[in-house]
Design an enzyme around this catalytic site. Structure first.
Site, PDB file in Angstrom:
ATOM      1  N   LYS A  13       0.818  -1.220   0.000  1.00  9.45           N
ATOM      2  CA  LYS A  13       0.000   0.000   0.000  1.00  9.45           C
ATOM      3  C   LYS A  13       0.854   1.274   0.000  1.00  9.45           C
ATOM      4  CE  LYS A  13      -2.200  -0.643   3.899  1.00  9.45           C
ATOM      5  NZ  LYS A  13      -1.782  -1.950   4.428  1.00  9.45           N
ATOM      6  N   ARG A  88      -9.928   1.443   8.802  1.00 14.29           N
ATOM      7  CA  ARG A  88      -9.578   0.046   9.067  1.00 14.29           C
ATOM      8  C   ARG A  88     -10.651  -0.661   9.877  1.00 14.29           C
ATOM      9  NH1 ARG A  88      -3.694   0.659   8.786  1.00 14.29           N
ATOM     10  NH2 ARG A  88      -2.479  -1.102   9.408  1.00 14.29           N
ATOM     11  N   ARG A 127      10.960  -6.825   4.985  1.00 12.43           N
ATOM     12  CA  ARG A 127      10.942  -5.402   5.322  1.00 12.43           C
ATOM     13  C   ARG A 127      11.474  -5.199   6.747  1.00 12.43           C
ATOM     14  NH1 ARG A 127       5.276  -2.404   4.761  1.00 12.43           N
ATOM     15  NH2 ARG A 127       4.796  -3.596   6.622  1.00 12.43           N
ATOM     16  N   ARG A 133      11.546  -2.026  10.961  1.00  9.11           N
ATOM     17  CA  ARG A 133      10.267  -1.630  11.562  1.00  9.11           C
ATOM     18  C   ARG A 133       9.968  -2.545  12.733  1.00  9.11           C
ATOM     19  NH1 ARG A 133       5.007  -0.225   7.907  1.00  9.11           N
ATOM     20  NH2 ARG A 133       3.972  -1.200   9.665  1.00  9.11           N
ATOM     21  N   ARG A 144      -1.006  -8.946  13.105  1.00 17.94           N
ATOM     22  CA  ARG A 144      -1.545  -7.892  12.225  1.00 17.94           C
ATOM     23  C   ARG A 144      -2.388  -8.500  11.103  1.00 17.94           C
ATOM     24  NH1 ARG A 144       3.732  -5.360  10.679  1.00 17.94           N
ATOM     25  NH2 ARG A 144       2.599  -3.958   9.318  1.00 17.94           N
TER      26      ARG A 144
HETATM   27  P1  AMP Z   1       0.414   0.503   8.929  1.00 21.97           P
HETATM   28  O1  AMP Z   1       1.694   1.231   8.659  1.00 21.97           O
HETATM   29  O2  AMP Z   1      -0.734   1.038   8.106  1.00 21.97           O
HETATM   30  O3  AMP Z   1       0.553  -0.983   8.816  1.00 21.97           O
HETATM   31  O4  AMP Z   1       0.012   0.820  10.455  1.00 21.97           O
HETATM   32  C1  AMP Z   1       0.888   0.488  11.521  1.00 21.97           C
HETATM   33  C2  AMP Z   1       0.123   0.460  12.831  1.00 21.97           C
HETATM   34  O5  AMP Z   1      -0.463   1.751  13.085  1.00 21.97           O
HETATM   35  C3  AMP Z   1      -1.035  -0.512  12.891  1.00 21.97           C
HETATM   36  O6  AMP Z   1      -0.620  -1.845  13.206  1.00 21.97           O
HETATM   37  C4  AMP Z   1      -1.884   0.116  14.003  1.00 21.97           C
HETATM   38  O7  AMP Z   1      -1.302  -0.119  15.280  1.00 21.97           O
HETATM   39  C5  AMP Z   1      -1.744   1.606  13.704  1.00 21.97           C
HETATM   40  N1  AMP Z   1      -2.775   2.068  12.742  1.00 21.97           N
HETATM   41  C6  AMP Z   1      -2.557   2.537  11.478  1.00 21.97           C
HETATM   42  N2  AMP Z   1      -3.705   2.884  10.884  1.00 21.97           N
HETATM   43  C7  AMP Z   1      -4.686   2.640  11.789  1.00 21.97           C
HETATM   44  C8  AMP Z   1      -6.099   2.779  11.760  1.00 21.97           C
HETATM   45  N3  AMP Z   1      -6.747   3.238  10.672  1.00 21.97           N
HETATM   46  N4  AMP Z   1      -6.792   2.424  12.869  1.00 21.97           N
HETATM   47  C9  AMP Z   1      -6.166   1.974  13.979  1.00 21.97           C
HETATM   48  N5  AMP Z   1      -4.835   1.796  14.060  1.00 21.97           N
HETATM   49  C10 AMP Z   1      -4.084   2.129  12.979  1.00 21.97           C
END
Ligand code: AMP
Length: 195
Positions: A13, A88, A127, A133, A144
């Site tokens: 993404k 989400r 990654r 990360r 996740r």
């Molecule tokens: P991502 O980089 O999009 O995978 O997001 C990393 C982390 O940020 C996720 O595992 C959540 O802990 C938090 N996070 C990101 N976007 C959201 C969202 N829309 N709602 C809740 N938590 C989020």
């Protein structure tokens, strides 16, 4: 153009959102990036969400919705954006719908990147090694993916009947996926010009 990009963790993404941003001159708004920046700067928000990010659990809706609405209200987001990683949960869909309705705006498209589960795991663990990360380790990655299936797949079911969902095969190279996205979005920009 107002877009969402969705897909499981590791589906690409962030990479594809960056390409869309550049091609269509709209900012990428990534909740994950905003939360990681908050954690790095040790702001009150960062301190509140750090443990959730580290474990791969979702940040509560009220916090996430507030962060997104504040960001969407900034001047560079006036003419469009691509949201990466939001909404989400089905509650977040409702919050975004309400925000858009108050602005008299609507979503133009939802991109859904489709990548087989084995490839997702492989990509995320790679990654983790390269970018360091903290949430890209086997335990967190597995969590996740489970969170995605439970909480985020219902979001897709909400957008599907609206006729704006584009299922994109994300299993190939970055360029191949990018070309499929352009093929889905370019017709929308023509529609924009025509009114
Ligand atoms: P991502 O980089 O999009 O995978 O997001 C990393 C982390 O940020 C996720 O595992 C959540 O802990 C938090 N996070 C990101 N976007 C959201 C969202 N829309 N709602 C809740 N938590 C989020």
């Amino acid at each position: 153009m107002r877009l969402l990009i969705m897909g499981a963790p590791g589906s690409g993404k962030g990479t594809q959102a960056a390409a869309v941003s550049e091609r269509y001159h709209i900012p990428t708004i990534s909740t994950g990036d905003m939360f990681r920046a908050a954690v790095r700067s040790e702001s009150p928000l960062g301190r509140e969400v750090k443990a959730l990010l580290d474990s791969g659990s979702l940040v509560p809706d009220e916090i996430t919705d507030a962060v997104v609405v504040a960001r969407l209200s900034e001047p560079d987001a006036a003419e469009g954006w691509i949201l990466d990683g939001y909404p989400r949960t089905t509650n977040q869909v409702a919050a975004l719908d309400t925000y858009l309705a108050t602005q008299g705006k609507q979503l133009d498209g939802v991109l859904l990147l489709d990548v087989p589960q084995e490839q997702l795991l492989e990509r995320m663990l790679l990654r983790g090694q390269h970018e360091g990360r903290s949430d890209d380790n086997l335990e967190t990655v597995t969590h996740r993916l489970a969170v995605y299936h439970e909480q985020t797949e219902p979001v897709i079911s909400q957008y599907a009947p609206r006729g704006i969902l584009h299922l994109i095969d994300g299993s190939g190279t970055i360029a191949e996926t990018g070309a499929r996205i352009v093929a889905a979005l370019d017709p929308l920009t023509v529609a924009d010009v025509d009114g």
